[in-house]
Design a protein around this motif. Structure first.
Motif, PDB file in Angstrom:
ATOM      1  N   ALA A   1      -3.124 -23.751  -3.597  1.00 52.55           N
ATOM      2  CA  ALA A   1      -3.569 -22.360  -3.677  1.00 52.55           C
ATOM      3  C   ALA A   1      -3.896 -21.805  -2.295  1.00 52.55           C
ATOM      4  O   ALA A   1      -3.655 -20.632  -2.010  1.00 52.55           O
ATOM      5  CB  ALA A   1      -4.778 -22.237  -4.614  1.00 52.55           C
ATOM      6  N   THR A   2      -4.441 -22.619  -1.426  1.00 48.74           N
ATOM      7  CA  THR A   2      -4.756 -22.087  -0.097  1.00 48.74           C
ATOM      8  C   THR A   2      -3.565 -22.189   0.849  1.00 48.74           C
ATOM      9  O   THR A   2      -3.514 -21.458   1.841  1.00 48.74           O
ATOM     10  CB  THR A   2      -5.998 -22.776   0.515  1.00 48.74           C
ATOM     11  OG1 THR A   2      -6.511 -21.933   1.556  1.00 48.74           O
ATOM     12  CG2 THR A   2      -5.676 -24.149   1.099  1.00 48.74           C
TER      13      THR A   2
ATOM     14  N   HIS B   1      -1.441 -19.359   2.445  1.00 40.20           N
ATOM     15  CA  HIS B   1      -1.866 -18.652   3.660  1.00 40.20           C
ATOM     16  C   HIS B   1      -1.310 -19.274   4.935  1.00 40.20           C
ATOM     17  O   HIS B   1      -1.578 -18.770   6.025  1.00 40.20           O
ATOM     18  CB  HIS B   1      -3.397 -18.608   3.721  1.00 40.20           C
ATOM     19  CG  HIS B   1      -4.000 -17.705   2.691  1.00 40.20           C
ATOM     20  ND1 HIS B   1      -3.760 -16.345   2.667  1.00 40.20           N
ATOM     21  CD2 HIS B   1      -4.827 -17.949   1.646  1.00 40.20           C
ATOM     22  CE1 HIS B   1      -4.398 -15.803   1.638  1.00 40.20           C
ATOM     23  NE2 HIS B   1      -5.055 -16.759   1.001  1.00 40.20           N
TER      24      HIS B   1
ATOM     25  N   LYS C   1       0.100 -17.153   7.716  1.00 41.26           N
ATOM     26  CA  LYS C   1      -0.697 -16.490   8.761  1.00 41.26           C
ATOM     27  C   LYS C   1      -0.676 -17.290  10.055  1.00 41.26           C
ATOM     28  O   LYS C   1      -1.260 -16.878  11.058  1.00 41.26           O
ATOM     29  CB  LYS C   1      -2.165 -16.307   8.336  1.00 41.26           C
ATOM     30  CG  LYS C   1      -2.423 -15.829   6.911  1.00 41.26           C
ATOM     31  CD  LYS C   1      -1.627 -14.613   6.562  1.00 41.26           C
ATOM     32  CE  LYS C   1      -1.872 -14.105   5.155  1.00 41.26           C
ATOM     33  NZ  LYS C   1      -1.589 -15.018   4.070  1.00 41.26           N
ATOM     34  N   PHE C   2      -0.090 -18.453  10.016  1.00 41.18           N
ATOM     35  CA  PHE C   2      -0.097 -19.318  11.199  1.00 41.18           C
ATOM     36  C   PHE C   2       1.302 -19.516  11.777  1.00 41.18           C
ATOM     37  O   PHE C   2       1.451 -19.729  12.963  1.00 41.18           O
ATOM     38  CB  PHE C   2      -0.733 -20.671  10.831  1.00 41.18           C
ATOM     39  CG  PHE C   2      -2.181 -20.516  10.431  1.00 41.18           C
ATOM     40  CD1 PHE C   2      -3.185 -20.645  11.377  1.00 41.18           C
ATOM     41  CD2 PHE C   2      -2.545 -20.185   9.132  1.00 41.18           C
ATOM     42  CE1 PHE C   2      -4.510 -20.462  11.029  1.00 41.18           C
ATOM     43  CE2 PHE C   2      -3.872 -19.996   8.771  1.00 41.18           C
ATOM     44  CZ  PHE C   2      -4.858 -20.134   9.727  1.00 41.18           C
TER      45      PHE C   2
ATOM     46  N   ALA D   1       1.150  -8.899  -7.463  1.00 45.73           N
ATOM     47  CA  ALA D   1       0.034  -8.547  -6.566  1.00 45.73           C
ATOM     48  C   ALA D   1      -0.462  -9.786  -5.834  1.00 45.73           C
ATOM     49  O   ALA D   1      -0.699  -9.762  -4.618  1.00 45.73           O
ATOM     50  CB  ALA D   1      -1.102  -7.903  -7.368  1.00 45.73           C
ATOM     51  N   LEU D   2      -0.587 -10.875  -6.577  1.00 49.32           N
ATOM     52  CA  LEU D   2      -1.090 -12.108  -5.964  1.00 49.32           C
ATOM     53  C   LEU D   2      -0.193 -12.548  -4.813  1.00 49.32           C
ATOM     54  O   LEU D   2      -0.668 -12.878  -3.716  1.00 49.32           O
ATOM     55  CB  LEU D   2      -1.157 -13.209  -7.035  1.00 49.32           C
ATOM     56  CG  LEU D   2      -1.673 -14.563  -6.577  1.00 49.32           C
ATOM     57  CD1 LEU D   2      -3.133 -14.484  -6.160  1.00 49.32           C
ATOM     58  CD2 LEU D   2      -1.498 -15.614  -7.686  1.00 49.32           C
TER      59      LEU D   2
ATOM     60  N   ARG E   1       2.012 -10.794  -3.127  1.00 48.95           N
ATOM     61  CA  ARG E   1       1.924  -9.843  -2.010  1.00 48.95           C
ATOM     62  C   ARG E   1       0.616 -10.054  -1.245  1.00 48.95           C
ATOM     63  O   ARG E   1       0.569  -9.934  -0.031  1.00 48.95           O
ATOM     64  CB  ARG E   1       2.020  -8.400  -2.510  1.00 48.95           C
ATOM     65  CG  ARG E   1       3.399  -8.026  -2.942  1.00 48.95           C
ATOM     66  CD  ARG E   1       3.572  -6.599  -3.468  1.00 48.95           C
ATOM     67  NE  ARG E   1       4.867  -6.521  -4.126  1.00 48.95           N
ATOM     68  CZ  ARG E   1       6.024  -6.374  -3.489  1.00 48.95           C
ATOM     69  NH1 ARG E   1       6.046  -6.236  -2.183  1.00 48.95           N
ATOM     70  NH2 ARG E   1       7.164  -6.341  -4.157  1.00 48.95           N
ATOM     71  N   GLY E   2      -0.424 -10.365  -2.000  1.00 48.62           N
ATOM     72  CA  GLY E   2      -1.697 -10.654  -1.349  1.00 48.62           C
ATOM     73  C   GLY E   2      -1.616 -11.894  -0.478  1.00 48.62           C
ATOM     74  O   GLY E   2      -2.324 -12.003   0.525  1.00 48.62           O
ATOM     75  N   TYR E   3      -0.758 -12.815  -0.862  1.00 49.55           N
ATOM     76  CA  TYR E   3      -0.516 -14.000  -0.030  1.00 49.55           C
ATOM     77  C   TYR E   3       0.333 -13.658   1.196  1.00 49.55           C
ATOM     78  O   TYR E   3       0.594 -14.530   2.025  1.00 49.55           O
ATOM     79  CB  TYR E   3       0.196 -15.080  -0.840  1.00 49.55           C
ATOM     80  CG  TYR E   3      -0.673 -15.837  -1.829  1.00 49.55           C
ATOM     81  CD1 TYR E   3      -1.998 -16.164  -1.524  1.00 49.55           C
ATOM     82  CD2 TYR E   3      -0.165 -16.250  -3.056  1.00 49.55           C
ATOM     83  CE1 TYR E   3      -2.772 -16.877  -2.432  1.00 49.55           C
ATOM     84  CE2 TYR E   3      -0.950 -16.964  -3.958  1.00 49.55           C
ATOM     85  CZ  TYR E   3      -2.243 -17.276  -3.642  1.00 49.55           C
ATOM     86  OH  TYR E   3      -3.009 -17.989  -4.532  1.00 49.55           O
ATOM     87  N   GLY E   4       0.822 -12.432   1.241  1.00 52.70           N
ATOM     88  CA  GLY E   4       1.591 -12.024   2.418  1.00 52.70           C
ATOM     89  C   GLY E   4       3.093 -12.134   2.242  1.00 52.70           C
ATOM     90  O   GLY E   4       3.836 -12.074   3.215  1.00 52.70           O
TER      91      GLY E   4
ATOM     92  N   ARG F   1       3.638 -10.420  12.255  1.00 53.44           N
ATOM     93  CA  ARG F   1       3.816 -11.259  11.059  1.00 53.44           C
ATOM     94  C   ARG F   1       4.600 -10.484  10.012  1.00 53.44           C
ATOM     95  O   ARG F   1       4.163  -9.403   9.583  1.00 53.44           O
ATOM     96  CB  ARG F   1       2.449 -11.649  10.487  1.00 53.44           C
ATOM     97  CG  ARG F   1       2.538 -12.350   9.134  1.00 53.44           C
ATOM     98  CD  ARG F   1       1.214 -12.930   8.690  1.00 53.44           C
ATOM     99  NE  ARG F   1       0.193 -11.937   8.429  1.00 53.44           N
ATOM    100  CZ  ARG F   1      -0.059 -11.408   7.230  1.00 53.44           C
ATOM    101  NH1 ARG F   1       0.640 -11.782   6.184  1.00 53.44           N
ATOM    102  NH2 ARG F   1      -1.000 -10.512   7.081  1.00 53.44           N
TER     103      ARG F   1
ATOM    104  N   TRP G   1      -2.133 -18.248  15.740  1.00 56.43           N
ATOM    105  CA  TRP G   1      -2.749 -17.359  14.732  1.00 56.43           C
ATOM    106  C   TRP G   1      -1.843 -16.160  14.544  1.00 56.43           C
ATOM    107  O   TRP G   1      -1.623 -15.404  15.494  1.00 56.43           O
ATOM    108  CB  TRP G   1      -4.124 -16.935  15.284  1.00 56.43           C
ATOM    109  CG  TRP G   1      -4.911 -15.998  14.422  1.00 56.43           C
ATOM    110  CD1 TRP G   1      -4.978 -14.632  14.558  1.00 56.43           C
ATOM    111  CD2 TRP G   1      -5.776 -16.316  13.321  1.00 56.43           C
ATOM    112  NE1 TRP G   1      -5.816 -14.099  13.623  1.00 56.43           N
ATOM    113  CE2 TRP G   1      -6.328 -15.100  12.846  1.00 56.43           C
ATOM    114  CE3 TRP G   1      -6.135 -17.513  12.700  1.00 56.43           C
ATOM    115  CZ2 TRP G   1      -7.220 -15.047  11.779  1.00 56.43           C
ATOM    116  CZ3 TRP G   1      -7.013 -17.455  11.629  1.00 56.43           C
ATOM    117  CH2 TRP G   1      -7.560 -16.253  11.181  1.00 56.43           C
TER     118      TRP G   1
ATOM    119  N   ALA H   1      -2.282 -13.972  11.829  1.00 53.48           N
ATOM    120  CA  ALA H   1      -2.937 -12.861  11.137  1.00 53.48           C
ATOM    121  C   ALA H   1      -3.276 -11.821  12.215  1.00 53.48           C
ATOM    122  O   ALA H   1      -2.803 -11.916  13.356  1.00 53.48           O
ATOM    123  CB  ALA H   1      -4.177 -13.372  10.417  1.00 53.48           C
ATOM    124  N   GLU H   2      -4.079 -10.831  11.858  1.00 51.10           N
ATOM    125  CA  GLU H   2      -4.400  -9.799  12.854  1.00 51.10           C
ATOM    126  C   GLU H   2      -5.141 -10.397  14.050  1.00 51.10           C
ATOM    127  O   GLU H   2      -6.005 -11.260  13.893  1.00 51.10           O
ATOM    128  CB  GLU H   2      -5.279  -8.726  12.207  1.00 51.10           C
ATOM    129  CG  GLU H   2      -4.536  -7.920  11.150  1.00 51.10           C
ATOM    130  CD  GLU H   2      -5.468  -7.033  10.310  1.00 51.10           C
ATOM    131  OE1 GLU H   2      -4.962  -6.337   9.417  1.00 51.10           O
ATOM    132  OE2 GLU H   2      -6.695  -7.054  10.556  1.00 51.10           O
TER     133      GLU H   2
END
Lengths: 822, 822
Positions: free
Chosen positions: A189-190, A193, A196-197, A233-234, A236-239, A291, A454, A456-457
């Motif tokens: 689940a994590t 993300h 983002k790296f 949505a989920l 997309r929320g994961y990017g 990203r 990194w 992400a932003e």
């Protein structure tokens, strides 16, 4: 920074009718071979009527996820051939082993690696029989499976492995199948993300394919039951940009399903090509890349697709009942046997294999060739592409030690300066992973050379904190991710270090089990080449959790690891900065191990010069003559042994007290760096011969052993050497809170004063003769605790103590920092 | 089913100006006390000028997350008072201990529990001094903190704990602060999906508040850096309706921030009230409730809010530099001391506390009273509300055993029938948790009584699979979630069982560490009442991973657990169905333990009648006279010991071979159920006295011990009893694959034939006298392996073996199933 070469972008075309037919034939072949592996031990091409005795007596394996895996594999192959992709296939639901074995067999790789399983009827028969058979092969996508870097038996790590494999592999793509059961685990689940790296210029591509077949062992899956809108949505929320595919339901024509899925996969790969092209342009222009919202695929198909629709009146295809072996009674019941026969024949094997039992060339050529075969990608046999690190000379980072204890250093901080240079000299194949603890563990010198990656932003002020789009340090507050990334990185032929707090490395107990098992099995497979070791640096350890207390105190990871095979596990407890340097140099050169290194980050004495440290680490343990009061030619009366930086300080403090107060007592001090040395040489390759053990610890004299962790481990290790009661071990016995280091030692009876009391109690005659000293020690520890707290004293200065009795340096005091240490 | 009582829904009104002022004053007081705890050991009300020596010599603690925690606490209090909510406060970033200690002190609870810390200046001084002080209290939201059920030192479990606490508590709400660092962990990432399991009618409410303060120890957090749009999608994907709040930046007037946040919280609580009202209406109408999109709050505020803006020129408020102690030099530097003084005075303590040092009544009364205080909610001291289970008589579920081994049963399946009745008799405070393995572990009888609770989509055919909106079985493919839910459930005074595959329970190694630590500390706190034990049922164990192989083989959880305090840990290895029943009855009655029970799910012999089983389990270990060949009055020549169901079968098979082949050999058979009995009674409360150990295992005779797990554990446990080399242990030594049970035993030298060989090698004179037998055994095992595979034989029938020598039953063969077992 490595930047991507030209991403292959041959114009893709939608498959022709003939291509679809051949794609479908390859899928049927893979499914046929999968079912064959689960059920058959004879008659592999069904050229004779199927008989009960051709069915295996024990039916073991997992059918449910398999047809989805083979479907995706077939389509990935089409894309590889069309686009010239350099691709890996990572199978989250690794229990779908038959599918991946089938694929590698159809690609010819299996027979290359295992010549006994040839491309003919006899080979087919062997392929079938060996599956889940004693002396055969496992039921999972195991190390034995060509092309696999991921067993998948313990679910949850597919994405972390995939991202780890793709770091610094800018020209590769990992088709990564995520099971919807697996998706419920925390680590998975994590791991979404991870994007983002990843850096689109320097790293490869992970294409996650969520295999939404709807069911686990006995239940529906969460992600299959939240509706497409919420799932969209989920993701997309994961990017991600999710692309949805649903196929195989309501008797859909498989050719239609193939055609529709080919379009979805082409869409994803076109998006990826565009992102990579943009990244290349950015790189060429010296720009950073933003990203992107990487594509991913939601692949909703029936569990057990193409298998029996119903068995004994129960819905099977599209249900959890397909999870393992749908026709359990094939050997015992005529009905099941007939159904198995029909099922197998539904793939029309006679249209797939030639007279000899070889896959028809027209079908075989739908797969890519040579190293473009996912089953033969060299990265999946990481040792075969592994380049040794260029290791800078660690001696140049030595702390100068005028005499034992004559310099103070923070061990991990010193190590950091060497790791900085390791990074300098190995800019493409070495990374450090940590759960937001690299600086906390005092490795910040590495930031003189590199940054934290990194994507992400990034805010402007982050730049001075060494946050950047690319860098050699990977930090995310998830030990699971760190471990998974590092494993993926190592398994594809690179090197790395995982730096963590000691207590929380237990979070990956179960993951490292699996990695150790992988190493154990690959040791037995000639064709798998040795990997770089998995190196842990555990700091912020049990004795120095001043800020955090009891929850952060657990030295038991060592105990956990020593249950794994002796050939795999190494445990080091360097007592100071120089021994840590020497130890780590050794670890980064080693192969196929799990190296557990525990080292402190607080200022502490440096005991050995670098030359001495090298000798000591090479031996793994040894007598510190300068610390004891031995008399040449006479056996000592007691051995003070120690392992770990804090216990070493306490042991030397105890030795000094004894030297002062009972000068005539012959004390030997033994320090242990390599914990496995305590074992018998019949049990561990590093183990000591009995003779050497006696040489160090004597035959019958008492040993007071101050150990870093849970004390009973020392007994378990030294068991074969010494089953008497003469070894008395002190260590952490699960007493702790937020408190000072000295109080921690006191709570666990491991402080210097208690060690002296232990000597008094153990050496015959001392207890009565020195009853006063014993009482004094008891009082002293309470005074020392209060005084140390009030004056903020650290262990090397408790009660005014310092070690100033180094060889020829009796009059010197413990100086300030030596060497290049700040 | 319990259905919700009327959800409190007093009309909320926006806070008046005066209410906002008082709310703010309470927050200032909580922050003041938090800073005071971290820094001061004197002058708690700053009535004298601040001096260096009033500052603690060691500054330990975490400021960064604290002001956010106290802000949320203050607002939760307002809501509780306005609405009459029954609320818990769960602090994911548990290192923010000072904030929660401050809150409970301001509510008076702290002084009630710890009268020495009174509501006056002296009490304040004690409150400050004791924090992170030797002999004082930990820096985290520890068991010592009233109102806490969650330490938070190891991050990632706040939401799982919260949901666990809310199951079967329909009238409660858990304000659950999720740290954005914590949110990166795997367990937390998957725990958002807990809302697919909670039932709005029967369960309480979790209101997650994502504390987005942007930074971890040394890095920004992922969720703070993906933009609001992506974050919003993610949270909606998790099934929530997110409400965003950003406050405290750009010198925002705190009163304005309070006013805005009060509105956000009211919106969330209004939505919740509506959902609960709908659920009540549904319940009244006998309707199921749809899964709602529960509200949650994104709380974006500066890390270290209200702390120093800069320290030594570095931005501190709103940065990771606020994480621990921002003014590290307060005792050593005039500048830092002055800044600390200004910081403390910025909260205007003179406006908060009266002459005696007591919080002004006008401020105190903004908090709720008595049990509505979150720091005094009885559910947070679970033992205080714990009701014992009504346990049905397990004897009624006994397998009838005509003679030892004279009945075949699947142990866990039999246990399932009793658990079914436990559920029947305890419909509101007992649950079973499992990672999709309840049926796989053969507990399916429970579905005759209950269902699996599932509030994602349900399809019509799911109903026959026992999926329902409410039920006593919780299944999600995440051991972390199962463990976290169960812990939350236990910590709030209920009972439960976690059923898992043995190998994968390592996934929660680190979580159970923390629970064991919690139990250890609460044992030392008089006011914390004992909780129901945490009960594991580990099945699908190492010896029976026929389908899955090496990745699923690890019996090391036992080794992990025995490092925890002896008072906490119990390990049971019942050898059959009846002993399992007796063991589990004991476990469900016990308090404050972690009970690890390992039991097989495959058909196996039942050795003892229920009466015998009870006696055997009460003793924990004992001699099975009927299995050995002892002669009255003579010492046996060898002891065959065993622990675990499969090793017991092998041991009895070995005993039978010996009886047949060397009838004169005096063999004793000892079976061990309670593993801790092997320890010395000075080490473990269940330990044996030395005399009793000798009575069972003899003084000097060889012992061949067949153990379920890693063999060295037996040495470690029996160490004090016996340091000789006479105990020879066989067990799992990390050799495995997908294979038959017999082959597994063979690979690990634990099969019956090898045990006989061990006896021949160990008993003086036998090796030479019975050289032929030894060779025969060696041959026999290979033959048995092949034969067993081919004929699908299971362990009880290997090589035609069956135990038929029960007392007076020599002629009977092993019958079919006995008793109520199917």
């Amino acid at each position: 920074m490595t930047t991507t070469a030209t991403w292959p972008n041959s114009p893709a075309h939608a498959p022709t009718e003939e291509e679809l037919d051949r794609l479908h034939a390859w899928w049927r072949a893979a499914n046929y071979l999968s079912v064959g592996q689960i059920y058959l031990m004879d008659n592999p091409l069904l050229r004779k009527p199927l008989q009960r005795e051709q069915v295996k007596p024990r039916l073991l394996g997992h059918w449910g996820t398999t047809p989805g895996l083979t479907f995706l594999y077939a389509h990935a192959n089409r894309a590889i051939r069309q686009r010239g992709l350099n691709a890996l296939y990572i199978t989250g639901p690794g229990h779908g082993g038959p599918g991946l074995v089938a694929a590698s067999y159809l690609e010819g790789t299996y027979s290359e690696v295992y010549p006994a399983v040839g491309q003919d009827e006899e080979g087919l028969n062997r392929l079938f029989t060996q599956f889940s058979f004693p002396g055969g092969i496992p039921s999972h996508v195991a190390p034995e499976t060509p092309g696999s870097i991921h067993e998948g038996g313990e679910l949850g790590y597919s994405l972390s492995h995939a991202y780890g494999a793709m770091f610094d592999s800018p020209d590769q793509i990992a088709f990564t199948v995520v099971g919807d059961g697996e998706a419920e685990t925390g680590p998975l689940a994590t791991s979404w993300h991870s994007n983002k790296f990843a850096n689109p210029q320097q790293d490869g591509v992970v294409l996650p394919i969520l295999h939404l077949n709807g069911y686990k062992i006995a239940n529906p899956t969460v992600l299959a039951r939240i509706g497409d809108e919420e799932l969209d949505a989920l993701l997309r929320g994961y990017g991600h940009t999710p692309l949805f595919f649903t196929g195989g339901f309501d008797d859909e024509d498989p050719i239609a399903a193939h055609e529709r899925f080919a379009a979805v996969l082409d869409e994803a790969l076109d998006q990826i090509a565009q992102i990579k092209q943009q990244a290349q342009e950015d790189a060429a222009a010296g720009r950073e890349s933003e990203r992107p919202a990487w594509p991913m695929i939601v692949f909703r198909t029936p569990k057990g697709w193409t298998g029996p629709k119903t068995v004994d009146g129960n819905v099977t295809e599209g249900s959890w009942r397909s999870h393992q072996v749908p026709l359990g009674g094939a050997r015992d019941s005529d009905e099941h046997l007939a159904e198995l026969d029909a099922w197998l024949r539904s793939y029309r094997p006679e249209e797939l294999f030639d007279e000899d039992g070889r896959l028809l060339e027209s079908i075989a050529e739908t797969a890519p060739q040579a190293e473009l075969r996912m089953s033969a990608n060299p990265s999946t046999n990481g040792g075969s592409v592994l380049e040794p690190l260029r290791l800078p000379d660690f001696r140049e980072h030595a702390v100068a030690v005028p005499h034992p204890g004559g310099a103070t250093a923070e061990a991990t901080r010193v190590l950091g300066t060497w790791l900085r240079d390791v990074i300098r000299d190995n800019p493409h194949n070495f990374r450090i992973f940590g759960p937001d603890e690299t600086a906390s563990n005092r490795l910040q010198a590495v930031y003189e050379q590199t940054d934290k990656q990194w994507n992400a932003e990034i805010e402007p002020h982050d730049r001075q904190e060494h946050l950047a789009r690319a860098g050699r340090v990977m930090e995310v507050l998830s030990e699971h991710q760190c471990q998974g990334w590092l494993e993926g990185y190592l398994l594809t032929g690179r090197h790395g270090v995982f730096s963590s707090y000691e207590a929380f490395i237990h979070i990956v107990d179960s993951m490292v089990n699996q990695h150790a098992k992988w190493l154990k099995v690959t040791n037995e497979l000639e064709w798998r080449r040795p990997l770089a070791s998995l190196n842990y640096l555990l700091s912020s350890h049990v004795w120095r959790q001043d800020h955090n207390g009891f929850s952060h105190q657990d030295p038991g990871f060592i105990d956990h690891m020593v249950n794994k095979k002796a050939e795999i596990v190494r445990v080091y407890l360097p007592p100071d900065a120089n021994t840590l340097l020497s130890t780590y140099d050794h670890c980064l050169r080693s192969r196929q191990y799990v190296n557990v290194v525990v080292a402190g980050k607080q200022p502490g004495p440096t005991w050995l010069s670098m030359d001495e440290a090298i000798v000591h680490c090479t031996r793994g343990l040894g007598i510190w003559e300068w610390a004891g009061t031995e008399v040449d030619g006479e056996e000592p009366e007691v051995v003070l042994a120690c392992a770990g930086d804090v216990p070493t300080v306490e042991t030397l403090a105890a030795a000094k007290i004894l030297r002062t107060r009972i000068p005539a007592l012959r004390v030997r001090v033994v320090n242990v760096v390599d914990l496995m040395r305590l074992q018998d040489d019949s049990e561990h390759p590093h183990g000591l011969a009995q003779r050497d053990f006696v040489g160090l610890f004597g035959q019958d004299i008492p040993v007071v052993f101050a150990y870093h962790g849970y004390p009973w481990l020392i007994h378990r290790l030294a068991y074969r050497h010494d089953r008497s009661s003469r070894i008395h071990v002190r260590g952490y016995k699960e007493e702790g809170t937020t408190t000072t280091p000295f109080d921690m030692l006191m709570r666990n009876d491991t402080d210097r004063f208690h060690l002296v009391m232990d000597v008094l109690d153990r050496v015959e005659g001392l207890a009565t003769r020195y009853a006063g000293l014993r009482q004094q020690m008891e009082d002293e520890r309470f005074r020392a605790r209060a005084f140390a707290y009030e004056h903020g004293e650290d262990l090397p200065e408790i009660a005014g103590w310092q070690w100033d009795e180094g060889a020829g340096a009796q009059d010197e005091t413990v100086g300030a920092t030596g060497g290049d240490n700040e």
